[in-house]
Scaffold this motif. Structure first.
Motif, mmCIF file in Angstrom:
data_model
loop_
_atom_site.group_PDB
_atom_site.id
_atom_site.type_symbol
_atom_site.label_atom_id
_atom_site.label_comp_id
_atom_site.label_asym_id
_atom_site.label_seq_id
_atom_site.Cartn_x
_atom_site.Cartn_y
_atom_site.Cartn_z
ATOM 1 N N GLY A 46 0.945 2.662 8.104
ATOM 2 C CA GLY A 46 1.829 1.559 8.470
ATOM 3 C C GLY A 46 2.267 0.689 7.321
ATOM 4 O O GLY A 46 3.140 -0.167 7.489
ATOM 5 N N GLU A 47 1.659 0.892 6.136
ATOM 6 C CA GLU A 47 2.052 0.102 4.965
ATOM 7 C C GLU A 47 3.035 0.911 4.115
ATOM 8 O O GLU A 47 2.832 2.095 3.860
ATOM 9 C CB GLU A 47 0.822 -0.241 4.124
ATOM 10 C CG GLU A 47 -0.211 -1.095 4.847
ATOM 11 C CD GLU A 47 0.302 -2.494 5.138
ATOM 12 O OE1 GLU A 47 1.200 -2.969 4.399
ATOM 13 O OE2 GLU A 47 -0.178 -3.125 6.108
ATOM 14 N N THR A 48 4.116 0.244 3.684
ATOM 15 C CA THR A 48 5.128 0.937 2.877
ATOM 16 C C THR A 48 5.285 0.225 1.539
ATOM 17 O O THR A 48 5.065 -0.988 1.433
ATOM 18 C CB THR A 48 6.486 0.976 3.592
ATOM 19 O OG1 THR A 48 6.923 -0.363 3.829
ATOM 20 C CG2 THR A 48 6.387 1.735 4.909
ATOM 21 N N GLY A 49 5.662 0.990 0.546
ATOM 22 C CA GLY A 49 5.884 0.408 -0.772
ATOM 23 C C GLY A 49 6.100 1.490 -1.807
ATOM 24 O O GLY A 49 5.827 2.670 -1.560
ATOM 25 N N ASP A 50 6.612 1.090 -2.951
ATOM 26 C CA ASP A 50 6.814 2.032 -4.041
ATOM 27 C C ASP A 50 5.500 2.205 -4.812
ATOM 28 O O ASP A 50 4.844 1.224 -5.176
ATOM 29 C CB ASP A 50 7.897 1.534 -4.991
ATOM 30 C CG ASP A 50 9.286 1.598 -4.368
ATOM 31 O OD1 ASP A 50 9.419 2.231 -3.299
ATOM 32 O OD2 ASP A 50 10.224 1.013 -4.937
ATOM 33 N N VAL A 51 5.146 3.477 -5.059
ATOM 34 C CA VAL A 51 3.886 3.788 -5.741
ATOM 35 C C VAL A 51 4.184 4.668 -6.953
ATOM 36 O O VAL A 51 4.883 5.679 -6.826
ATOM 37 C CB VAL A 51 2.907 4.522 -4.793
ATOM 38 C CG1 VAL A 51 1.593 4.819 -5.523
ATOM 39 C CG2 VAL A 51 2.641 3.692 -3.544
#
Length: 463
Positions: A374-379
């Motif tokens: 459920g967590e989104t982000g650029d990695v």
């Protein structure tokens, strides 16, 4: 353990765990470890291996500063070898074993898979690079000939092809066959020049070079093929593709000078060798998976597999007793083989250790969008690469599987030289611990005798 913060050796999953080597194991081996330390000190001083033959790999970090392994004339030629390369359109490196694996590694690390697709300016004036003589299969050789023919048609003239042939004897079947075939097949559409690296005095290749006044470098006496990448064998090729050989040797020198102590606690190479020896002798470790993380170091695993297999896979100890020492070398690459081989590493027989190799500072940065629980982000992908390695390491430990991790600060000639030389030393120390000759390869000669006889019989039958 660390060597000047440039090379870190993490042994947490090889020592002190319920399922790994114990401190008391090392205490019981204290005398043996001291003997191994003294053995390498003696080797450094005398230049002689356990059977009295020349073993001079500890001089490799100083090869350009001494006249032990290379003449002044060769040094001068070596330092100007890049000029020879830049006069060619195509460089074909011909060799097998240590004359191939190390050079393929240098090419993969510092040139990469798209080198031959770049234009000459993007390659800083250096030629396209191909390899031959590393296998007897004619298909690949004929494909190489077709590629040179295409290059010639595209250029509207004959291609200038530099054949770098590396063979101490000049008679090893794979490279000698490739050389003979290429010199015949390329004539219609290539202007061929030859550069040889071979024995100092004897052998068919040295005779041919002398008779035809061809440039020739020497495979130094006392340097076995699998230890040769920091000799003329690798240094010439490195110059031909623009790799800084002084940096390569400086990294090796750093490790040599950090690993001279006869006390294991002061010598990372001796300490790691002692752990691997104990793991093999007491804990039934029969295989070693060398697993660099990232495509760049993929062929480092192939190079190390030869070093480990030929050096430690011995039937006899120095007293002539049958011991069948050694570990099966398995080259893998992360993260690719986490999706193919890790299942066996994780749940197969508990007879292996995994040697991880990774890099602290990535040469490239690329972030991609990710969604996790459920967590989104650029990695950053280099973060994911290292996280995958640590996840593999932790999962193996949870199953009671031995591993160790070596991390270099970044990918440069200096750090690759350091990494190669560190493994030279660990292998040499482990050979001393096991009381075997880590510098010969008698088993390799057995199949060669059979092969040569089979070819001779074919010639006789078909006359």
């Amino acid at each position: 353990m660390t060597i000047q913060n440039e090379l870190d050796i993490d042994i947490r999953n090889l020592l002190g765990q319920a399922w790994s080597v114990k401190a008391e194991d090392l205490s019981a081996m204290a005398g043996l470890m001291e003997k191994a330390g003294r053995s390498l000190t003696k080797l450094r001083e005398s230049g002689k291996g356990p059977d009295g033959s020349d073993v001079l790999f500890p001089r490799l970090p100083y090869i350009l500063d001494e006249d032990v392994l290379i003449t002044e004339e060769e040094k001068e030629s070596l330092l100007h070898a890049d000029e020879l390369a830049k006069s060619a359109d195509i460089l074909i490196s011909i060799g097998i074993g240590g004359s191939y694996l190390g050079n393929q590694m240098l090419f993969d690390v510092f040139c990469g898979p798209y080198w031959n697709m770049m234009d000459r300016e993007e390659r800083n004036g250096f030629p396209k690079v191909f390899f031959a003589g590393q296998n007897m299969d004619p298909h690949g050789l004929l494909q190489l000939v077709e590629e040179v023919e295409r290059e010639s048609r595209h250029a509207g003239r004959k291609c200038r092809v530099l054949l770098l042939v590396i063979s101490k004897s000049g008679t090893t079947i794979e490279p000698s066959s490739a050389l003979k075939a290429l010199r015949t097949l390329l004539i219609p559409f290539a202007d061929i020049s030859l550069l040889a690296i071979t024995d100092r005095e004897k052998g068919s290749l040295r005779r041919y070079a002398n008779e035809n006044h061809l440039p020739c470098f020497t495979v130094p006496d006392g340097i076995g093929g699998r230890f040769s990448e920091l000799s003329q064998v690798g240094l010439v090729f490195a110059r031909l593709i623009g790799v800084d050989i002084k940096d390569l040797l400086s990294g090796a020198r750093m490790v040599e000078e950090a690993c001279r102590s006869e006390k294991a606690e002061e010598n990372p190479a001796l300490f790691l060798a002692s752990l691997k020896y104990a793991a093999s002798r007491k804990y039934g470790i029969a295989a070693e998976i060398i697993m660099p993380y990232g495509d760049t170091l993929r062929s480092f695993g192939w190079w190390y597999a030869q070093l480990l297999g030929e050096s430690l896979g011995k039937k006899y100890d120095m007293a002539g007793h049958v011991i069948h020492y050694g570990r099966i070398p398995v080259a893998a690459v992360g993260t690719t083989d986490m999706h193919s081989l890790t299942q066996e590493h994780q749940q197969g027989a508990k007879n292996k250790l995994v040697q991880f190799i990774s890099v602290k500072e990535s040469r490239s940065r690329l972030s991609v969008p990710c969604e996790e629980s459920g967590e989104t982000g650029d990695v950053p992908m280099d973060f994911m690469l290292e996280s995958a390695r640590k996840a593999n390491e932790q999962a193996l430990a949870a199953e009671g599987r031995m591993s160790c991790a070596i991390k270099i600060r970044k990918i440069t000639p200096f750090h690759l030289g350091a990494l190669m030389y560190f493994f030279f030393l660990t292998i040499a120390y482990e050979g001393a611990l096991a009381d075997i000759n880590a510098f010969d390869q008698p088993g390799v000669e057995d199949y060669k005798k059979i092969l040569h006889q089979d070819i001779r019989d074919y010639i006789v039958r078909n006359k």
